[in-house]
Motif scaffolding. Structure first.
Motif, PDB file in Angstrom:
ATOM      1  N   VAL A 143       0.741  -1.208   0.066  1.00  0.00           N
ATOM      2  CA  VAL A 143       0.031  -0.069  -0.134  1.00  0.00           C
ATOM      3  C   VAL A 143       0.899   1.237   0.211  1.00  0.00           C
ATOM      4  CG1 VAL A 143      -1.819   1.339   1.210  1.00  0.00           C
ATOM      5  CG2 VAL A 143      -1.708  -1.157   1.071  1.00  0.00           C
ATOM      6  N   ASN A 239      -1.799   6.485   5.685  1.00  0.00           N
ATOM      7  CA  ASN A 239      -0.824   5.605   5.801  1.00  0.00           C
ATOM      8  C   ASN A 239      -0.793   4.670   7.115  1.00  0.00           C
ATOM      9  OD1 ASN A 239       0.901   3.661   4.035  1.00  0.00           O
ATOM     10  ND2 ASN A 239       2.202   4.130   5.703  1.00  0.00           N
ATOM     11  N   SER A 242      -4.254   3.173   7.847  1.00  0.00           N
ATOM     12  CA  SER A 242      -4.714   2.416   7.054  1.00  0.00           C
ATOM     13  C   SER A 242      -5.245   0.980   7.153  1.00  0.00           C
ATOM     14  CB  SER A 242      -3.680   2.212   5.601  1.00  0.00           C
ATOM     15  OG  SER A 242      -2.575   1.382   5.913  1.00  0.00           O
ATOM     16  N   ALA A 244      -3.314  -1.732   6.692  1.00  0.00           N
ATOM     17  CA  ALA A 244      -2.762  -2.613   5.575  1.00  0.00           C
ATOM     18  C   ALA A 244      -2.405  -3.697   6.517  1.00  0.00           C
ATOM     19  CB  ALA A 244      -2.021  -1.900   4.893  1.00  0.00           C
ATOM     20  N   PRO A 264      -5.580   5.220   1.597  1.00  0.00           N
ATOM     21  CA  PRO A 264      -4.675   4.249   1.865  1.00  0.00           C
ATOM     22  C   PRO A 264      -5.546   2.942   2.516  1.00  0.00           C
ATOM     23  CG  PRO A 264      -3.525   6.133   2.282  1.00  0.00           C
ATOM     24  CD  PRO A 264      -4.710   6.560   1.745  1.00  0.00           C
ATOM     25  N   ALA A 268      -6.421  -0.802   0.924  1.00  0.00           N
ATOM     26  CA  ALA A 268      -6.070  -2.267   1.597  1.00  0.00           C
ATOM     27  C   ALA A 268      -7.480  -2.978   1.797  1.00  0.00           C
ATOM     28  CB  ALA A 268      -5.608  -1.797   3.034  1.00  0.00           C
TER      29      ALA A 268
END
Length: 323
Positions: A143, A239, A242, A244, A264, A268
């Motif tokens: 990501v 970020n 996120s 992720a 972001p 994800a």
């Protein structure tokens, strides 16, 4: 402002930014824990296990009690829950979905061990992560490059392409080429994400367009300051929150939920849905990315309207007679 005060101000500003980045990236990672994590409990002892989980970890789980194991499996496949505890004769069994979040699957496995009283609880991974990336490390690392490259593309378009039409063409080109190339690397070469290549490439392209478009659009409307604002929102907030590498319900709230409203986090979630769950629960993150992409086009439209208005207000010069 002379050189020394300016130098001190820049140094202090950079130190403040560094501190904010450390907080943004390290604080969520240091506070990973279940918070209203959707979990199913089924079987004849479902009520007993649910009460035990609630008493042991208040607020950790959002528990549901499907009628049977088949319903629990369907809820996992539809991304309604992250896993399920199946009770019956003997120790409880655990159903997890590492494709949804390896971090959650690991935490649920530990809970299953505690409930069963055995170091090797009976755990079935019903929606497994890719065999080449069982811990989801490569997926989580995917990501950030998408976001950073999108920001870079947006900066270049904002600074070097003056025409609004050229900016839009650049965004479309970046989205198409970026989506195709990124998924060719991730799926074709590294083979760490399953699913349909055209669909994954379309998602990656939409992410690229939305991120770059946010930078270009804000820069068009408010100038170069928009580049910094977009970068801070996407990198400093988007970020680290996120999810992720974890799950929104493992992050401090409301930041986990806020992260899903930014490109972001939406990227994800959408990539997980289309890669591992045949598109289940894809509508929410898809709408988020489409809204960001549409907002970018609106901002560019505002910039184009401003340019036309300014051009129309320029004084017209009378022709100079000759002879």
């Amino acid at each position: 402002m002379n050189t020394i005060p300016r130098t001190l101000a820049l140094g202090l500003g950079a130190a403040l930014l560094q501190a904010l980045m450390l907080i943004a990236f390290a604080w969520p990672a240091a506070n990973i824990a279940p918070r209203d994590l959707p979990l199913a409990v089924t079987g004849p002892k479902a009520g007993l296990v649910a009460d035990l989980l609630t008493a042991r970890s208040p607020g950790a789980f959002q528990l549901s009690t499907p009628a049977d194991e088949a319903s629990a499996r369907a809820a996992i496949a539809d991304r309604e829950v992250y896993g399920a505890i199946v009770t019956g004769e003997g120790p409880p069994r655990l159903l997890v979905a590492s494709g949804a979040s390896p971090a959650v699957a690991q935490q649920l496995t530990q809970i299953g061990q505690q409930l069963s009283g055995a170091p090797a609880a009976r755990v079935e991974d019903v929606v497994a992560a890719d065999s080449d990336d069982p811990r989801g490390t490569a997926f989580g690392a995917m990501v950030l490059p998408l976001v950073m490259s999108g920001i870079a593309a947006g900066v270049l378009l904002a600074l070097f392409i003056p025409a609004i039409g050229g900016k839009v063409l650049g965004l479309v080109t970046f989205g198409l080429a970026g989506g195709l190339l990124s998924m060719a690397i991730i799926q074709g070469w590294m083979a760490v994400v399953p699913g349909s290549y055209p669909v994954l490439a379309a998602v990656a392209g939409l992410v690229s367009f939305a991120v770059a478009g946010a930078v270009v659009g804000l820069a068009t409307v408010i100038g170069r300051a928009g580049i910094g604002i977009a970068a801070l929102i996407l990198l400093l907030v988007g970020n680290p929150f996120s999810a992720a590498t974890s799950a929104p319900e493992l992050l401090p709230q409301p930041w986990g939920a806020i992260g899903q409203l930014l490109p972001p986090g939406a990227a994800a979630s959408l990539l997980r849905s289309v890669a591992f769950f045949d598109g289940a629960a894809a509508a929410g993150p898809l709408v988020v990315l489409l809204v960001w992409a549409a907002a970018a086009l609106v901002l560019l439209g505002v910039g184009a309207l401003r340019a036309r208005t300014a051009e129309a207000q320029l004084p017209t010069r009378e022709p100079i007679p000759v002879g």
